[in-house]
Write a protein that holds these residues in place. Structure first.
Motif, PDB file in Angstrom:
ATOM      1  N   TRP A 145       0.999  -1.237   0.000  1.00 59.21           N
ATOM      2  CA  TRP A 145       0.106  -0.049   0.066  1.00 59.21           C
ATOM      3  C   TRP A 145       0.636   1.170   0.095  1.00 59.21           C
ATOM      4  CZ3 TRP A 145      -4.282  -0.470  -2.199  1.00 59.21           C
ATOM      5  CH2 TRP A 145      -5.012  -1.326  -1.889  1.00 59.21           C
ATOM      6  N   LYS A 150      -0.815   4.711  -0.811  1.00 55.76           N
ATOM      7  CA  LYS A 150      -1.584   4.619   0.407  1.00 55.76           C
ATOM      8  C   LYS A 150      -1.094   4.460   1.725  1.00 55.76           C
ATOM      9  CE  LYS A 150      -5.902   4.862  -2.447  1.00 55.76           C
ATOM     10  NZ  LYS A 150      -6.731   5.556  -2.251  1.00 55.76           N
ATOM     11  N   LYS A 153      -3.238   3.514   4.876  1.00 54.11           N
ATOM     12  CA  LYS A 153      -3.737   2.268   5.125  1.00 54.11           C
ATOM     13  C   LYS A 153      -3.310   1.424   5.992  1.00 54.11           C
ATOM     14  CE  LYS A 153      -5.928   0.359   1.355  1.00 54.11           C
ATOM     15  NZ  LYS A 153      -7.626   0.453   1.347  1.00 54.11           N
ATOM     16  N   GLN A 211      -8.612  -0.399  -2.979  1.00 54.51           N
ATOM     17  CA  GLN A 211      -8.098   0.641  -2.527  1.00 54.51           C
ATOM     18  C   GLN A 211      -8.804   1.627  -1.827  1.00 54.51           C
ATOM     19  OE1 GLN A 211      -7.645  -0.759  -5.660  1.00 54.51           O
ATOM     20  NE2 GLN A 211      -5.618   0.074  -6.516  1.00 54.51           N
ATOM     21  N   TRP A 213     -10.973   0.267   0.856  1.00 54.61           N
ATOM     22  CA  TRP A 213     -10.929  -0.137   1.984  1.00 54.61           C
ATOM     23  C   TRP A 213     -10.310   0.547   2.928  1.00 54.61           C
ATOM     24  CZ3 TRP A 213     -11.012  -6.160   1.185  1.00 54.61           C
ATOM     25  CH2 TRP A 213     -11.953  -6.754   0.132  1.00 54.61           C
ATOM     26  N   PRO A 214     -10.500   0.755   4.166  1.00 54.72           N
ATOM     27  CA  PRO A 214      -9.722   1.287   5.123  1.00 54.72           C
ATOM     28  C   PRO A 214      -8.397   0.851   5.602  1.00 54.72           C
ATOM     29  CG  PRO A 214     -11.555   0.601   6.341  1.00 54.72           C
ATOM     30  CD  PRO A 214     -11.896   0.321   4.881  1.00 54.72           C
ATOM     31  N   ARG A 216      -5.390  -2.081   5.891  1.00 56.31           N
ATOM     32  CA  ARG A 216      -4.268  -2.568   5.111  1.00 56.31           C
ATOM     33  C   ARG A 216      -4.323  -4.207   4.920  1.00 56.31           C
ATOM     34  NH1 ARG A 216       0.489  -3.396   8.684  1.00 56.31           N
ATOM     35  NH2 ARG A 216       0.154  -1.288   9.118  1.00 56.31           N
TER      36      ARG A 216
END
Ligand SMILES: Cc1ncc(COP(=O)(O)O)c(C=O)c1O
Length: 231
Positions: A145, A150, A153, A211, A213-214, A216
């Motif tokens: 991520w 991101k 995450k 992508q 979804w909060p 990891r």
């Protein structure tokens, strides 16, 4: 862990561990994992050998190994062809570090594993235990991520009663409270109940791309041992 197969005592040979001959006392040096050490010493259950699907204790009794040595001996214990293969390898190359140098058999095994896994799971990273595999997968999810831009995450999800090993990632993700209670917060993990009617639809059934979804990563137990064993 073991089921005693009664009536088999007569048919077994007596297995004694070489160490027993020197010292019958259960010394205090070995700190047994996930075991009530004091209780064990008061009522020891010593395994001295194994054959096929059975362990053999120090009284010569056969014990059916219903967990396949915690899923490490699925092919059976002490199989002659495995002994021969291990002995042959020990006579060729016992160990070489895996950093910057390789061995053809590691590549061959990776290819074999990739041929067995579903399409898209084509790369194999070897670890030495399930605990190490759990921690490695957490690291890989984090790296993935971050590379995707991101880094926010960070949340991880495990399931209540799940067991993912003894390292920091696996201990945090595991949902057995007793295994975590001595350590405080190791990693930030949300534990969902085993049957969570609401969480799964929120996280998965909306079919949002991963992508958005909060979290990891989300670690799940394989569904072994859920069905009754055939007679
Ligand atoms: C799902 C799962 N993850 C991790 C582990 C830990 O594996 P190991 O004991 O090889 O470290 C286990 C072991 O039972 C397991 O069942």
């Amino acid at each position: 862990m073991f089921g005693l197969k009664s009536g088999l005592k007569d048919r077994t040979t007596s297995h004694t561990h070489p160490a027993d001959e020197q010292s019958t006392a259960l010394n205090q040096h070995f700190w047994m994992p996930f075991s009530a050490n004091r209780d064990f010493r008061a009522n020891p259950r010593m395994i001295a050998g194994a054959e096929g699907r059975y362990y053999i204790d120090d009284q010569g009794r056969k014990l059916f190994d219903s967990l396949s040595g915690l899923w490490t001996c699925g092919a059976g214990h002490n199989r002659e062809e495995i002994q021969k293969a291990v002995a042959a390898q020990l006579g060729t190359l016992d160990f070489a570090p895996g950093f910057q140098i390789g061995h053809p058999l590691a590549f061959k095994l990776a290819e074999k594993v990739a041929s067995l896994t579903p399409a898209g799971l084509d790369h194999v990273f070897f670890t030495n235990s399930g605990s190490e595999a759990a921690d490695t997968s957490v690291k890989m999810a984090k790296a993935y991520w971050r590379l995707k831009g991101k880094p926010e995450k960070t949340r991880m999800i495990g399931r209540a009663k799940g067991y993912h090993g003894v390292n920091i990632g696996g201990t945090s993700l595991g949902g057995i409270g007793g295994n975590r209670k001595h350590y405080g917060q190791l990693m930030d993990v949300t534990h969902l109940p085993i049957r969570c009617k609401r969480a799964m639809p929120i996280l998965v059934a909306k079919r949002k791309p991963a992508q958005s979804w909060p979290m990891r990563c989300w670690i799940k137990l394989p569904c072994t041992m859920r069905r009754p064993l055939p007679p």
